[in-house]
Design an enzyme around this catalytic site. Structure first.
Site, PDB file in Angstrom:
ATOM      1  N   HIS A 185      42.558  66.140  21.239  1.00 53.96           N
ATOM      2  CA  HIS A 185      41.036  66.638  21.128  1.00 53.96           C
ATOM      3  C   HIS A 185      40.846  67.750  20.699  1.00 53.96           C
ATOM      4  CE1 HIS A 185      36.941  66.611  22.995  1.00 53.96           C
ATOM      5  NE2 HIS A 185      37.090  67.817  23.164  1.00 53.96           N
ATOM      6  N   GLU A 207      35.293  67.833  19.466  1.00 50.91           N
ATOM      7  CA  GLU A 207      34.338  68.608  20.175  1.00 50.91           C
ATOM      8  C   GLU A 207      33.419  69.802  19.332  1.00 50.91           C
ATOM      9  OE1 GLU A 207      35.400  70.015  24.286  1.00 50.91           O
ATOM     10  OE2 GLU A 207      34.272  71.714  24.007  1.00 50.91           O
ATOM     11  N   GLY A 246      31.537  73.445  35.259  1.00 55.27           N
ATOM     12  CA  GLY A 246      30.912  74.774  34.672  1.00 55.27           C
ATOM     13  C   GLY A 246      31.315  75.910  35.369  1.00 55.27           C
ATOM     14  N   ASP A 247      30.819  77.032  34.825  1.00 52.21           N
ATOM     15  CA  ASP A 247      31.138  78.268  35.353  1.00 52.21           C
ATOM     16  C   ASP A 247      29.697  78.840  35.724  1.00 52.21           C
ATOM     17  OD1 ASP A 247      33.959  78.291  35.609  1.00 52.21           O
ATOM     18  OD2 ASP A 247      33.870  78.409  33.372  1.00 52.21           O
ATOM     19  N   PHE A 280      38.197  84.433  24.231  1.00 52.32           N
ATOM     20  CA  PHE A 280      38.316  83.013  24.649  1.00 52.32           C
ATOM     21  C   PHE A 280      39.236  82.839  25.800  1.00 52.32           C
ATOM     22  CE2 PHE A 280      35.932  79.521  22.851  1.00 52.32           C
ATOM     23  CZ  PHE A 280      34.688  80.228  22.348  1.00 52.32           C
ATOM     24  N   TYR A 300      27.775  71.702  27.056  1.00 54.76           N
ATOM     25  CA  TYR A 300      26.570  71.604  27.595  1.00 54.76           C
ATOM     26  C   TYR A 300      26.684  72.980  28.656  1.00 54.76           C
ATOM     27  CZ  TYR A 300      22.901  70.141  31.008  1.00 54.76           C
ATOM     28  OH  TYR A 300      21.667  69.771  31.563  1.00 54.76           O
ATOM     29  N   ALA A 304      26.288  75.635  31.019  1.00 54.43           N
ATOM     30  CA  ALA A 304      26.119  75.647  32.588  1.00 54.43           C
ATOM     31  C   ALA A 304      24.896  76.082  33.020  1.00 54.43           C
ATOM     32  CB  ALA A 304      27.060  76.407  33.263  1.00 54.43           C
ATOM     33  N   SER A 323      39.708  63.091  19.044  1.00 54.05           N
ATOM     34  CA  SER A 323      38.464  63.234  19.293  1.00 54.05           C
ATOM     35  C   SER A 323      38.002  64.677  19.016  1.00 54.05           C
ATOM     36  CB  SER A 323      37.954  62.915  20.907  1.00 54.05           C
ATOM     37  OG  SER A 323      38.901  63.390  21.434  1.00 54.05           O
ATOM     38  N   HIS A 344      44.148  76.055  36.684  1.00 56.86           N
ATOM     39  CA  HIS A 344      42.868  76.598  36.520  1.00 56.86           C
ATOM     40  C   HIS A 344      43.037  77.794  36.962  1.00 56.86           C
ATOM     41  CE1 HIS A 344      38.688  77.092  37.487  1.00 56.86           C
ATOM     42  NE2 HIS A 344      38.549  76.537  36.781  1.00 56.86           N
ATOM     43  N   ALA A 388      33.472  69.225  39.960  1.00 57.42           N
ATOM     44  CA  ALA A 388      33.179  68.070  39.150  1.00 57.42           C
ATOM     45  C   ALA A 388      33.560  66.728  39.971  1.00 57.42           C
ATOM     46  CB  ALA A 388      34.199  68.328  37.839  1.00 57.42           C
TER      47      ALA A 388
HETATM   48  C1  FAD Z   1      37.687  69.657  27.927  1.00 55.23           C
HETATM   49  C2  FAD Z   1      36.608  70.871  28.598  1.00 55.23           C
HETATM   50  C3  FAD Z   1      35.310  70.642  28.337  1.00 55.23           C
HETATM   51  C4  FAD Z   1      34.751  71.978  28.527  1.00 55.23           C
HETATM   52  N1  FAD Z   1      33.252  71.813  28.610  1.00 55.23           N
HETATM   53  C5  FAD Z   1      32.333  72.482  29.024  1.00 55.23           C
HETATM   54  C6  FAD Z   1      31.166  72.594  28.950  1.00 55.23           C
HETATM   55  O1  FAD Z   1      30.472  71.854  28.216  1.00 55.23           O
HETATM   56  N2  FAD Z   1      30.187  73.501  29.494  1.00 55.23           N
HETATM   57  C7  FAD Z   1      30.659  74.443  30.535  1.00 55.23           C
HETATM   58  O2  FAD Z   1      29.948  75.153  30.935  1.00 55.23           O
HETATM   59  N3  FAD Z   1      32.024  74.251  30.554  1.00 55.23           N
HETATM   60  C8  FAD Z   1      33.116  73.585  30.041  1.00 55.23           C
HETATM   61  N4  FAD Z   1      34.202  73.602  30.320  1.00 55.23           N
HETATM   62  C9  FAD Z   1      34.832  74.811  31.269  1.00 55.23           C
HETATM   63  C10 FAD Z   1      34.738  74.267  32.681  1.00 55.23           C
HETATM   64  O3  FAD Z   1      33.385  74.201  33.109  1.00 55.23           O
HETATM   65  C11 FAD Z   1      35.395  75.358  33.470  1.00 55.23           C
HETATM   66  O4  FAD Z   1      36.839  75.488  33.169  1.00 55.23           O
HETATM   67  C12 FAD Z   1      35.256  75.321  35.068  1.00 55.23           C
HETATM   68  O5  FAD Z   1      35.655  76.558  35.483  1.00 55.23           O
HETATM   69  C13 FAD Z   1      35.717  74.439  35.759  1.00 55.23           C
HETATM   70  O6  FAD Z   1      35.215  73.104  35.527  1.00 55.23           O
HETATM   71  P1  FAD Z   1      36.040  71.711  36.069  1.00 55.23           P
HETATM   72  O7  FAD Z   1      35.237  70.627  35.634  1.00 55.23           O
HETATM   73  O8  FAD Z   1      37.300  71.710  35.808  1.00 55.23           O
HETATM   74  O9  FAD Z   1      36.230  71.952  37.651  1.00 55.23           O
HETATM   75  P2  FAD Z   1      36.683  71.300  38.810  1.00 55.23           P
HETATM   76  O10 FAD Z   1      37.308  70.127  38.627  1.00 55.23           O
HETATM   77  O11 FAD Z   1      35.558  71.107  39.969  1.00 55.23           O
HETATM   78  O12 FAD Z   1      37.581  72.330  39.414  1.00 55.23           O
HETATM   79  C14 FAD Z   1      37.284  73.882  39.450  1.00 55.23           C
HETATM   80  C15 FAD Z   1      37.805  74.575  40.472  1.00 55.23           C
HETATM   81  O13 FAD Z   1      37.802  74.198  41.649  1.00 55.23           O
HETATM   82  C16 FAD Z   1      38.874  73.800  42.261  1.00 55.23           C
HETATM   83  N5  FAD Z   1      38.532  72.607  43.227  1.00 55.23           N
HETATM   84  C17 FAD Z   1      38.102  71.437  42.889  1.00 55.23           C
HETATM   85  N6  FAD Z   1      37.917  70.611  43.713  1.00 55.23           N
HETATM   86  C18 FAD Z   1      37.740  71.318  44.757  1.00 55.23           C
HETATM   87  C19 FAD Z   1      37.374  70.946  46.186  1.00 55.23           C
HETATM   88  N7  FAD Z   1      36.905  69.819  46.589  1.00 55.23           N
HETATM   89  N8  FAD Z   1      37.529  72.187  46.971  1.00 55.23           N
HETATM   90  C20 FAD Z   1      38.065  73.213  46.739  1.00 55.23           C
HETATM   91  N9  FAD Z   1      38.224  73.737  45.412  1.00 55.23           N
HETATM   92  C21 FAD Z   1      38.210  72.589  44.572  1.00 55.23           C
HETATM   93  C22 FAD Z   1      39.964  73.415  41.248  1.00 55.23           C
HETATM   94  O14 FAD Z   1      41.236  73.463  41.822  1.00 55.23           O
HETATM   95  C23 FAD Z   1      39.450  74.475  40.212  1.00 55.23           C
HETATM   96  O15 FAD Z   1      40.262  75.865  40.370  1.00 55.23           O
HETATM   97  C24 FAD Z   1      35.162  72.782  29.619  1.00 55.23           C
HETATM   98  C25 FAD Z   1      36.555  72.733  30.160  1.00 55.23           C
HETATM   99  C26 FAD Z   1      37.296  71.715  29.441  1.00 55.23           C
HETATM  100  C27 FAD Z   1      38.769  71.835  29.962  1.00 55.23           C
END
Ligand code: FAD
Length: 284
Positions: free
Chosen positions: A263, A14, A105-106, A213, A46, A48, A12, A146, A120
């Protein structure tokens, strides 16, 4: 790697939505050219806080209407509410979107309120609860852990939680160390996590951008690779040729080991993704 070897191998691509019209025009040409590879889907990032919402939508619509490929919008928690997510999901459902990449997202600097979804996993749960299996949900995975996870076991614990809330498959952050993926899969298997985990692949075309990056997202550029890339200085062509060789070899090694595909973070460029994918051998 056993858990991964049972899945068919796909690839895939991106893209990120450009801010300017000339950037968007260029991306449309890139999409048209890369569509000839017939990827399983093309995903669109997308911003954040919804900063790219309109442009993400425009890019997704372009893919759906102008290629034979499936488009997969990314969706982030930051700044989102149940209402805003519901409205966006309605739009995507009406457009025939079948796959969403669900992320946290961040927080952009200066933004204090993360919104109604903290992680997430909250977004995944909300989408599953309200839409059932309408969308195939991809989530992010981190073979090198992470940057905000205190250690890799905690990272795995929260990754498992995200899977239990309804993730269907995962895409990894990019990495250059094959073993990080192998050991991550091993750790997932020991923790009873079983879903396709597709390695994210970052093409190497520019030294400064790669380092910037990688520092931002916690991906490690190994010392040997850094040294070699540095040594090319202004010789961009040699850097690109070497970068392509490294990424080609890593991608093939992952596929040979049984990864369920790759990917590509295309960075909105045709090359080197086009050439690398053309030269990959997938398990039939
Ligand atoms: C394939 C891919 C695509 C991406 N696309 C985008 C995009 O389009 N836009 C963008 O802004 N960013 C994007 N990112 C970056 C991503 O948003 C960041 O890496 C962000 O810091 C973490 O997102 P996540 O969805 O992994 O978060 P999560 O899965 O929520 O994890 C974030 C952190 O919180 C911790 N955590 C999770 N759940 C809990 C809980 N219940 N309690 C306590 N801690 C917890 C995890 O261990 C981790 O350290 C992408 C990253 C990847 C790998």
């Amino acid at each position: 790697m056993k858990s991964q070897q049972q899945y068919p191998q796909k690839f895939s691509l991106e893209f990120f939505p450009p801010r300017t019209e000339p950037g968007m025009d260029k991306l449309k040409n890139v999409i048209t050219e890369l569509a000839t590879l017939n990827p399983q889907y093309m995903s669109v990032t997308y911003g954040a806080g919804g900063t790219t919402q309109e442009k993400t939508l425009e890019t997704v619509r372009y893919i759906q209407e102008n290629t034979n490929n499936e488009a997969a919008p990314h969706l982030t928690c930051i700044g989102a509410s149940e209402q805003s997510v519901t409205e966006l999901l309605d739009t995507y459902e009406a457009m025939g979107i079948k796959r969403i990449v669900a992320l946290r997202g961040d927080l952009p600097s200066g933004m204090m309120d993360p919104g109604e979804f903290k992680y997430a996993s909250d977004l995944v749960k909300f989408i599953k609860d309200t839409r059932g299996d309408t969308f195939h949900l991809e989530v992010a995975a981190y073979p090198e852990t992470h940057p905000q996870a205190r250690n890799c076991d905690i990272g795995i614990k929260w990754f498992k939680n995200k899977v239990e809330q309804g993730a269907d498959s995962a895409i990894t952050q990019y990495f250059f160390n094959f073993d990080s993926y192998r050991y991550f899969i091993d750790n997932c298997e020991r923790n009873g996590i079983d879903l396709p985990i597709i390695p994210g692949i970052m093409p190497i075309t520019n030294y400064e951008n790669l380092i910037r990056f990688s520092e931002g997202c916690g991906a490690e550029v190994p010392r040997w690779l850094k040294c070699r890339l540095e040594s090319y200085e202004d010789d961009t062509e040699s850097l690109k040729a070497f970068g392509k060789e490294v990424v080609q070899e890593l991608s093939q090694k992952l596929l040979d080991a049984g990864a369920p595909g790759v990917h590509f973070y295309s960075m909105n460029s045709v090359e080197p993704t086009l050439d690398i994918v053309k030269n990959l051998t997938f398990k039939s």
